[in-house]
Every structure is written in structure tokens, then in C-alpha cells.
Design a protein around this motif. Sequence first.
Motif, mmCIF file in Angstrom:
data_model
loop_
_atom_site.group_PDB
_atom_site.id
_atom_site.type_symbol
_atom_site.label_atom_id
_atom_site.label_comp_id
_atom_site.label_asym_id
_atom_site.label_seq_id
_atom_site.Cartn_x
_atom_site.Cartn_y
_atom_site.Cartn_z
ATOM 1 N N ILE A 83 0.849 -1.191 0.000
ATOM 2 C CA ILE A 83 0.000 0.000 0.000
ATOM 3 C C ILE A 83 0.885 1.242 0.000
ATOM 4 C CG2 ILE A 83 -1.910 -1.108 1.217
ATOM 5 C CD1 ILE A 83 -0.975 0.454 3.718
ATOM 6 N N TYR A 84 0.319 2.347 -0.435
ATOM 7 C CA TYR A 84 1.020 3.622 -0.366
ATOM 8 C C TYR A 84 0.807 4.243 1.005
ATOM 9 C CZ TYR A 84 1.826 3.504 -5.370
ATOM 10 O OH TYR A 84 2.253 3.152 -6.621
ATOM 11 N N ARG A 85 1.751 5.050 1.418
ATOM 12 C CA ARG A 85 1.678 5.698 2.720
ATOM 13 C C ARG A 85 0.440 6.593 2.829
ATOM 14 N NH1 ARG A 85 5.713 6.488 6.657
ATOM 15 N NH2 ARG A 85 7.243 5.616 5.241
ATOM 16 N N TRP A 86 0.025 7.247 1.740
ATOM 17 C CA TRP A 86 -1.125 8.146 1.793
ATOM 18 C C TRP A 86 -2.435 7.392 2.017
ATOM 19 C CZ3 TRP A 86 -4.742 6.967 -1.757
ATOM 20 C CH2 TRP A 86 -4.336 6.386 -2.959
ATOM 21 N N ALA A 87 -2.427 6.049 1.830
ATOM 22 C CA ALA A 87 -3.648 5.250 1.992
ATOM 23 C C ALA A 87 -3.874 4.798 3.425
ATOM 24 C CB ALA A 87 -3.602 4.044 1.071
ATOM 25 N N ILE A 88 -3.021 5.231 4.359
ATOM 26 C CA ILE A 88 -3.173 4.846 5.758
ATOM 27 C C ILE A 88 -4.183 5.759 6.436
ATOM 28 C CG2 ILE A 88 -1.998 4.628 7.979
ATOM 29 C CD1 ILE A 88 0.587 4.138 6.381
ATOM 30 N N ARG A 89 -5.176 5.165 7.068
ATOM 31 C CA ARG A 89 -6.169 5.939 7.812
ATOM 32 C C ARG A 89 -5.658 6.264 9.203
ATOM 33 N NH1 ARG A 89 -11.587 3.493 7.683
ATOM 34 N NH2 ARG A 89 -11.941 4.912 5.994
ATOM 35 N N GLY A 90 -5.055 5.268 9.865
ATOM 36 C CA GLY A 90 -4.544 5.523 11.201
ATOM 37 C C GLY A 90 -3.925 4.294 11.818
ATOM 38 N N LYS A 91 -3.304 4.517 12.958
ATOM 39 C CA LYS A 91 -2.740 3.412 13.729
ATOM 40 C C LYS A 91 -3.845 2.801 14.558
ATOM 41 C CE LYS A 91 1.957 5.090 14.437
ATOM 42 N NZ LYS A 91 2.968 5.435 15.461
ATOM 43 N N GLU A 92 -3.813 1.489 14.663
ATOM 44 C CA GLU A 92 -4.774 0.789 15.510
ATOM 45 C C GLU A 92 -4.223 0.743 16.921
ATOM 46 O OE1 GLU A 92 -7.896 -0.564 14.662
ATOM 47 O OE2 GLU A 92 -7.490 0.696 12.921
ATOM 48 N N ALA A 93 -5.116 0.795 17.903
ATOM 49 C CA ALA A 93 -4.696 0.710 19.295
ATOM 50 C C ALA A 93 -4.193 -0.701 19.576
ATOM 51 C CB ALA A 93 -5.860 1.050 20.217
ATOM 52 N N PRO A 94 -3.130 -0.825 20.352
ATOM 53 C CA PRO A 94 -2.642 -2.171 20.672
ATOM 54 C C PRO A 94 -3.680 -2.937 21.488
ATOM 55 C CG PRO A 94 -1.471 -0.511 21.948
ATOM 56 C CD PRO A 94 -2.341 0.214 20.969
ATOM 57 N N ALA A 95 -3.757 -4.226 21.253
ATOM 58 C CA ALA A 95 -4.737 -5.059 21.954
ATOM 59 C C ALA A 95 -4.390 -5.134 23.431
ATOM 60 C CB ALA A 95 -4.760 -6.448 21.348
ATOM 61 N N THR A 96 -5.401 -5.045 24.270
ATOM 62 C CA THR A 96 -5.161 -5.159 25.706
ATOM 63 C C THR A 96 -5.243 -6.622 26.109
ATOM 64 O OG1 THR A 96 -7.507 -4.812 26.158
ATOM 65 C CG2 THR A 96 -6.089 -2.873 26.182
ATOM 66 N N GLU A 97 -4.464 -7.000 27.094
ATOM 67 C CA GLU A 97 -4.415 -8.389 27.543
ATOM 68 C C GLU A 97 -5.557 -8.713 28.503
ATOM 69 O OE1 GLU A 97 -2.361 -10.711 26.403
ATOM 70 O OE2 GLU A 97 -1.509 -9.231 25.048
ATOM 71 N N THR A 98 -6.021 -7.731 29.250
ATOM 72 C CA THR A 98 -7.065 -7.978 30.232
ATOM 73 C C THR A 98 -8.399 -7.472 29.718
ATOM 74 O OG1 THR A 98 -6.647 -5.860 31.321
ATOM 75 C CG2 THR A 98 -5.433 -7.769 32.145
ATOM 76 N N VAL A 99 -9.439 -8.151 30.126
ATOM 77 C CA VAL A 99 -10.788 -7.756 29.745
ATOM 78 C C VAL A 99 -11.429 -7.087 30.952
ATOM 79 C CG1 VAL A 99 -13.038 -8.563 28.963
ATOM 80 C CG2 VAL A 99 -10.953 -9.661 28.129
ATOM 81 N N GLU A 100 -11.943 -5.872 30.750
ATOM 82 C CA GLU A 100 -12.572 -5.152 31.851
ATOM 83 C C GLU A 100 -14.001 -5.626 32.038
ATOM 84 O OE1 GLU A 100 -12.291 -0.961 31.389
ATOM 85 O OE2 GLU A 100 -10.193 -1.038 30.817
ATOM 86 N N ALA A 101 -14.441 -5.645 33.279
ATOM 87 C CA ALA A 101 -15.820 -6.021 33.580
ATOM 88 C C ALA A 101 -16.745 -4.870 33.208
ATOM 89 C CB ALA A 101 -15.950 -6.337 35.054
ATOM 90 N N PRO A 102 -17.969 -5.159 32.791
ATOM 91 C CA PRO A 102 -18.914 -4.094 32.482
ATOM 92 C C PRO A 102 -19.155 -3.204 33.702
ATOM 93 C CG PRO A 102 -19.762 -6.216 31.750
ATOM 94 C CD PRO A 102 -18.524 -6.478 32.543
ATOM 95 N N LYS A 103 -19.434 -1.934 33.459
ATOM 96 C CA LYS A 103 -19.621 -0.983 34.549
ATOM 97 C C LYS A 103 -20.840 -1.320 35.410
ATOM 98 C CE LYS A 103 -17.239 2.769 32.298
ATOM 99 N NZ LYS A 103 -17.313 4.099 31.755
ATOM 100 N N GLU A 104 -21.877 -1.878 34.801
ATOM 101 C CA GLU A 104 -23.084 -2.230 35.572
ATOM 102 C C GLU A 104 -22.766 -3.316 36.592
ATOM 103 O OE1 GLU A 104 -23.356 -2.563 32.012
ATOM 104 O OE2 GLU A 104 -23.923 -0.457 31.870
ATOM 105 N N ALA A 105 -21.898 -4.270 36.206
ATOM 106 C CA ALA A 105 -21.558 -5.363 37.124
ATOM 107 C C ALA A 105 -20.778 -4.820 38.323
ATOM 108 C CB ALA A 105 -20.725 -6.416 36.387
#
Length: 110
Positions: A83-105
Motif C-alpha cells: 500500500i502507499y503511505r497516503w492510503a493509511i487511515r490511522g494506527k490501531e490501538a494495541p490489543a489489551t491483555e485484560t478484559v474489563e468487567a462491564p460498569k453495571e456489574a
Amino acid sequence: MPSGQEYLAIIAQLAPLVILIVLFYFLLIRPQRKRDKAEREMRNSIEVGDEISTIGGFIGRVVSIKDDVLVIESSNDRTKLKIYRWAIRGKEAPATETVEAPKEANKDAK
């Protein structure tokens, strides 16, 4: 030779135009230049190993960079795309290792 009142009349006619130009600059042109600069800096900061998304919707990890052409791996089966550099929309956030519990819980647990 125009008198002082004629000069004031000319200035009074040109003042709204000057104010409009200044307003357009601060509300439209300047913010667009800031966005363009930030986007250019983001694209120039891409390095090998970064996960990016393209304008076309592809998501992949950068494998190599040569001038304005990048090679990305797009999936686990190591499909490579140029791909060309101009075709980049953005950097993706790195994946997190931990899963957060829902706020309601969290509220119910208290």
C-alpha cells in the motif's frame, strides 16, 4: 483629493470584508491545516511492527517500509499487501491483555 469622511466611508465598506476573511481563516483554514499536519506526522511515524488500518478498510501489521510504499500482513495466513503511505487511515490501538468487567456489574457488586 478625498476628505477624511470619504476615507472613513471607504474603510467602513471594506471592514466587513476584512472581518469575513479573518473569520474564515480562524474557523476553516487554520483548523484544516492543523488536521493535515497531525495526519502527516502520524503517517510519517509509522514503523515496522505497527498495526494500521487503511482507507479501504484493511487492517494489518507493517512488515516493511520503502520510501512511500509499505507492505502489511493482513491476517494469520500471512497475506501481504503493498500500500502507499497516503492510503493509511490511522494506527490501531494495541490489543489489551485484560478484559474489563462491564460498569453495571461493578455497581451491582458494591
